[in-house]
Design a protein around this motif. Structure first.
Motif, short mmCIF file in Angstrom:
data_model
loop_
_atom_site.label_atom_id
_atom_site.label_comp_id
_atom_site.label_asym_id
_atom_site.label_seq_id
_atom_site.Cartn_x
_atom_site.Cartn_y
_atom_site.Cartn_z
N LYS A 2 1.08 -1.18 -0.45
CA LYS A 2 0.09 0.19 -0.30
C LYS A 2 0.77 1.08 0.34
CE LYS A 2 -4.58 -1.46 2.44
NZ LYS A 2 -3.81 -3.91 1.77
N HIS A 3 0.16 2.25 -1.02
CA HIS A 3 0.92 3.67 -1.47
C HIS A 3 -0.26 4.97 -0.03
CE1 HIS A 3 4.29 1.82 -3.08
NE2 HIS A 3 3.45 1.03 -3.34
N THR A 4 0.39 5.94 0.21
CA THR A 4 -0.61 6.51 1.49
C THR A 4 -0.15 8.18 0.11
OG1 THR A 4 -1.28 5.71 3.20
CG2 THR A 4 -0.91 8.48 2.83
N MET A 27 -1.45 1.21 -9.24
CA MET A 27 -1.93 2.37 -8.21
C MET A 27 -3.10 2.07 -8.28
SD MET A 27 0.59 1.88 -6.83
CE MET A 27 0.15 2.95 -5.29
N TYR A 30 -7.18 2.22 -2.67
CA TYR A 30 -7.96 1.56 -1.82
C TYR A 30 -8.88 1.87 -0.81
CZ TYR A 30 -7.56 -1.81 2.04
OH TYR A 30 -7.76 -3.01 3.09
N SER A 31 -8.47 3.15 -0.10
CA SER A 31 -9.11 3.57 0.79
C SER A 31 -9.18 5.68 0.18
CB SER A 31 -9.50 3.78 2.25
OG SER A 31 -8.05 4.12 2.62
N TYR A 37 -5.47 9.09 -0.28
CA TYR A 37 -5.20 8.60 -0.90
C TYR A 37 -4.60 7.13 -0.25
CZ TYR A 37 -8.08 12.23 -3.28
OH TYR A 37 -8.73 13.24 -4.12
N THR A 38 -5.23 6.10 -0.04
CA THR A 38 -4.48 4.84 0.13
C THR A 38 -4.39 4.02 -0.91
OG1 THR A 38 -4.57 5.07 2.25
CG2 THR A 38 -3.65 3.24 1.31
N PHE A 39 -3.57 3.80 -2.08
CA PHE A 39 -3.34 3.31 -2.89
C PHE A 39 -2.61 1.28 -2.35
CE2 PHE A 39 -3.14 7.42 -4.43
CZ PHE A 39 -4.39 7.14 -5.37
N GLU A 40 -2.87 0.13 -3.69
CA GLU A 40 -2.90 -0.41 -3.47
C GLU A 40 -2.13 -1.34 -4.78
OE1 GLU A 40 -5.47 -3.71 -2.11
OE2 GLU A 40 -7.06 -3.23 -3.61
N GLU A 41 -0.97 -1.68 -4.51
CA GLU A 41 -0.23 -2.23 -6.11
C GLU A 41 -1.65 -3.56 -6.57
OE1 GLU A 41 3.94 -2.91 -5.73
OE2 GLU A 41 4.57 -1.42 -4.41
N THR A 42 -1.72 -3.33 -7.70
CA THR A 42 -2.43 -3.72 -8.79
C THR A 42 -1.89 -4.30 -10.24
OG1 THR A 42 -3.84 -2.53 -9.47
CG2 THR A 42 -4.43 -3.65 -7.39
#
Length: 184
Positions: A2-4, A27, A30-31, A37-42
């Motif tokens: 996760k990256h914020t 990216m 996620y929330s 902004y919180t991103f998840e790697e996809t």
């Protein structure tokens, strides 16, 4: 992983575009909560995002039914802040556009415009009350209520910012109505 990221974007279209650009890079949102902004790697390009302003809060029965309907169509609500919801759909399932005809686009923009203009009026009314308190203190009590004056100035500035935000959908509504007249 996760990256914020912290960001303030006042234009929902620019925000949508940015979220879709991030998804294209792998990216996925996620929330979200007030600029965080919180991103998840996809997988790059896996999702398409849209931001929606609901008629009611997401917990209201009408909104719950609407979000369930969207869920059945493969759309997931990733996050919500007040009446704003962040929606995503898998790109492999086709294009993601909630509003395709002019009438529904006008309705969506009208909801946004009305929200911004309601907040503008609220800011100006509270600013007027603070200005009245300042003037009352200055004229009647012979004391300067600087806090009231400061609040009035800040509220007017905030009201002008919100007015700017409300004018954008108002202009788009006007443009869509012109387009609608041409099509008829």
């Amino acid at each position: 992983m996760k990256h914020t990221t912290w960001r303030w974007i006042s234009d929902y279209e620019k925000e949508e575009k940015w979220l879709n650009e991030m998804a294209a890079k792998g990216m996925s949102l996620y929330s979200f909560f007030f600029g965080k902004y919180t991103f998840e790697e996809t997988e790059p390009g896996k999702y398409i995002y849209q931001i929606e302003l609901l008629e009611n809060f997401p917990t209201s029965p009408q909104s719950v039914a609407y979000l369930r309907f969207l869920e059945e169509a493969g759309v997931v609500c990733v996050a919500s802040v007040f009446r704003w919801v962040y929606l995503r759909k898998e790109a492999a399932s086709g294009p993601f556009e909630l509003y395709t005809d002019i009438d529904s686009k006008i309705k969506r923009l009208s909801t946004m415009k009305n929200l911004w203009f309601t907040l503008v009026w609220l800011e100006f009314i509270i600013a007027a009350a603070n200005l009245a308190a300042f003037l009352y203190g200055w004229i009647v009590i012979h004391q300067m209520a600087w806090l009231n004056l400061g609040c009035a100035v800040m509220l007017v500035a905030l009201g002008l910012l919100l007015l700017h935000l409300g004018l954008k959908p108002a202009r788009k509504i006007k443009s869509l109505k012109r387009e609608q007249l041409i099509c008829e």
